[in-house]
Design a protein around this motif. Structure first.
Motif, PDB file in Angstrom:
ATOM      1  N   LEU A  17       0.874  -1.167  -0.018  1.00 42.23           N
ATOM      2  CA  LEU A  17      -0.192   0.235  -0.149  1.00 42.23           C
ATOM      3  C   LEU A  17       0.769   0.654  -0.236  1.00 42.23           C
ATOM      4  O   LEU A  17       0.428   2.447  -0.501  1.00 42.23           O
ATOM      5  N   GLU A  18       1.769   1.404   0.537  1.00 41.72           N
ATOM      6  CA  GLU A  18       2.473   2.116   0.722  1.00 41.72           C
ATOM      7  C   GLU A  18       3.315   2.606  -0.299  1.00 41.72           C
ATOM      8  O   GLU A  18       3.629   4.050  -0.744  1.00 41.72           O
ATOM      9  N   GLU A  19       3.879   1.563  -1.429  1.00 36.34           N
ATOM     10  CA  GLU A  19       4.522   1.348  -2.551  1.00 36.34           C
ATOM     11  C   GLU A  19       3.545   1.624  -3.258  1.00 36.34           C
ATOM     12  O   GLU A  19       3.497   3.051  -4.450  1.00 36.34           O
ATOM     13  N   SER A  20       2.190   1.782  -3.416  1.00 35.21           N
ATOM     14  CA  SER A  20       1.216   1.976  -4.499  1.00 35.21           C
ATOM     15  C   SER A  20       1.034   3.946  -4.532  1.00 35.21           C
ATOM     16  O   SER A  20       0.860   4.121  -5.151  1.00 35.21           O
ATOM     17  N   ASP A  21       0.773   4.341  -3.175  1.00 37.93           N
ATOM     18  CA  ASP A  21       0.225   5.263  -2.670  1.00 37.93           C
ATOM     19  C   ASP A  21       1.478   6.217  -3.526  1.00 37.93           C
ATOM     20  O   ASP A  21       1.587   7.896  -3.700  1.00 37.93           O
ATOM     21  N   ALA A  22       2.816   5.416  -3.179  1.00 40.93           N
ATOM     22  CA  ALA A  22       3.638   6.793  -3.466  1.00 40.93           C
ATOM     23  C   ALA A  22       3.611   7.049  -4.988  1.00 40.93           C
ATOM     24  O   ALA A  22       4.232   7.963  -5.642  1.00 40.93           O
ATOM     25  N   SER A  23       3.263   5.466  -5.763  1.00 38.17           N
ATOM     26  CA  SER A  23       3.840   5.738  -7.373  1.00 38.17           C
ATOM     27  C   SER A  23       2.604   7.235  -7.715  1.00 38.17           C
ATOM     28  O   SER A  23       2.566   7.091  -8.811  1.00 38.17           O
ATOM     29  N   LYS A  25       1.361   9.194  -5.446  1.00 36.70           N
ATOM     30  CA  LYS A  25       1.217  10.709  -5.976  1.00 36.70           C
ATOM     31  C   LYS A  25       2.416  11.199  -6.426  1.00 36.70           C
ATOM     32  O   LYS A  25       2.244  12.838  -7.582  1.00 36.70           O
ATOM     33  N   CYS A  26       3.271  10.365  -6.639  1.00 36.02           N
ATOM     34  CA  CYS A  26       4.385  10.549  -8.302  1.00 36.02           C
ATOM     35  C   CYS A  26       4.280  10.987  -9.063  1.00 36.02           C
ATOM     36  O   CYS A  26       3.799  12.154  -9.964  1.00 36.02           O
ATOM     37  N   LEU A  27       3.148  10.189  -9.466  1.00 33.66           N
ATOM     38  CA  LEU A  27       2.398  10.613 -10.757  1.00 33.66           C
ATOM     39  C   LEU A  27       1.671  11.761 -10.756  1.00 33.66           C
ATOM     40  O   LEU A  27       1.554  12.947 -11.732  1.00 33.66           O
ATOM     41  N   CYS A  30       4.044  14.777 -11.086  1.00 31.87           N
ATOM     42  CA  CYS A  30       4.746  14.830 -12.553  1.00 31.87           C
ATOM     43  C   CYS A  30       4.015  14.709 -13.004  1.00 31.87           C
ATOM     44  O   CYS A  30       4.728  14.666 -14.698  1.00 31.87           O
ATOM     45  N   ASN A  31       2.773  15.690 -13.291  1.00 24.52           N
ATOM     46  CA  ASN A  31       2.067  15.127 -14.665  1.00 24.52           C
ATOM     47  C   ASN A  31       1.325  14.274 -15.388  1.00 24.52           C
ATOM     48  O   ASN A  31       1.451  14.864 -16.694  1.00 24.52           O
ATOM     49  N   TYR A  32       1.097  12.929 -14.445  1.00 25.24           N
ATOM     50  CA  TYR A  32       0.824  11.668 -15.077  1.00 25.24           C
ATOM     51  C   TYR A  32       2.640  11.598 -16.543  1.00 25.24           C
ATOM     52  O   TYR A  32       2.233  10.891 -17.607  1.00 25.24           O
ATOM     53  N   ASP A  33       3.234  11.621 -16.194  1.00 24.33           N
ATOM     54  CA  ASP A  33       4.714  11.934 -16.842  1.00 24.33           C
ATOM     55  C   ASP A  33       5.765  10.350 -15.930  1.00 24.33           C
ATOM     56  O   ASP A  33       6.373  10.777 -15.447  1.00 24.33           O
ATOM     57  N   ARG A  34       4.736   9.338 -16.250  1.00 25.00           N
ATOM     58  CA  ARG A  34       5.402   7.847 -16.547  1.00 25.00           C
ATOM     59  C   ARG A  34       6.681   7.844 -16.520  1.00 25.00           C
ATOM     60  O   ARG A  34       7.051   6.912 -15.630  1.00 25.00           O
ATOM     61  N   SER A  35       7.331   8.815 -17.294  1.00 18.44           N
ATOM     62  CA  SER A  35       9.020   8.060 -17.027  1.00 18.44           C
ATOM     63  C   SER A  35       9.740   8.809 -16.114  1.00 18.44           C
ATOM     64  O   SER A  35      10.704   7.767 -15.383  1.00 18.44           O
ATOM     65  N   LYS A  36       9.139  10.513 -15.362  1.00 20.92           N
ATOM     66  CA  LYS A  36       9.845  10.869 -14.147  1.00 20.92           C
ATOM     67  C   LYS A  36       9.295   9.047 -12.614  1.00 20.92           C
ATOM     68  O   LYS A  36       9.973   9.989 -11.464  1.00 20.92           O
ATOM     69  N   CYS A  37       7.924   8.860 -13.204  1.00 22.21           N
ATOM     70  CA  CYS A  37       7.914   8.636 -11.556  1.00 22.21           C
ATOM     71  C   CYS A  37       8.900   6.487 -11.633  1.00 22.21           C
ATOM     72  O   CYS A  37       8.130   5.781 -11.008  1.00 22.21           O
ATOM     73  N   SER A  38       9.369   6.093 -12.656  1.00 22.81           N
ATOM     74  CA  SER A  38      10.339   4.973 -12.730  1.00 22.81           C
ATOM     75  C   SER A  38      10.188   3.930 -11.479  1.00 22.81           C
ATOM     76  O   SER A  38      10.821   2.756 -11.818  1.00 22.81           O
TER      77      SER A  38
END
Length: 85
Positions: A17-23, A25-27, A30-38
């Motif tokens: 859950l923690e990792e899911s929430d972090a990803s 939040k990153c999206l 970062c305006n849903y730029d997946r490359s910045k959240c890899s």
């Protein structure tokens, strides 16, 4: 909240859950730029893989429930010195 949403946000059912929430939040940041959240995606993937392997091993050993509860997972992680992923 539908059944699937409750299941995903339940700490006893979803060990990542923690990792899911972090990803997520990153999206958002970062305006849903997946490359910045890899890195966040990879950490989530590693978490899911780790707990899936634990679940498979417990199933083989006949341990119920197959997925350890949140309290058991914390105990397991502290025994190995933190998250291995």
């Amino acid at each position: 909240m539908d059944k699937t949403s409750r299941k995903i946000s339940n700490q006893d059912i979803n060990p990542c859950l923690e990792e899911s929430d972090a990803s997520h939040k990153c999206l958002d940041t970062c305006n849903y730029d997946r490359s910045k959240c890899s890195a966040y995606f990879q950490r989530y993937k590693n978490c899911r893989k780790y707990w899936h392997n634990i679940m498979v091993q417990r199933r083989r050993d006949g341990i119920k429930p197959e997925m350890p509860t949140a309290a058991e997972r914390l105990e397991m992680l502290s025994a190995i010195g933190g998250k291995p992923y």
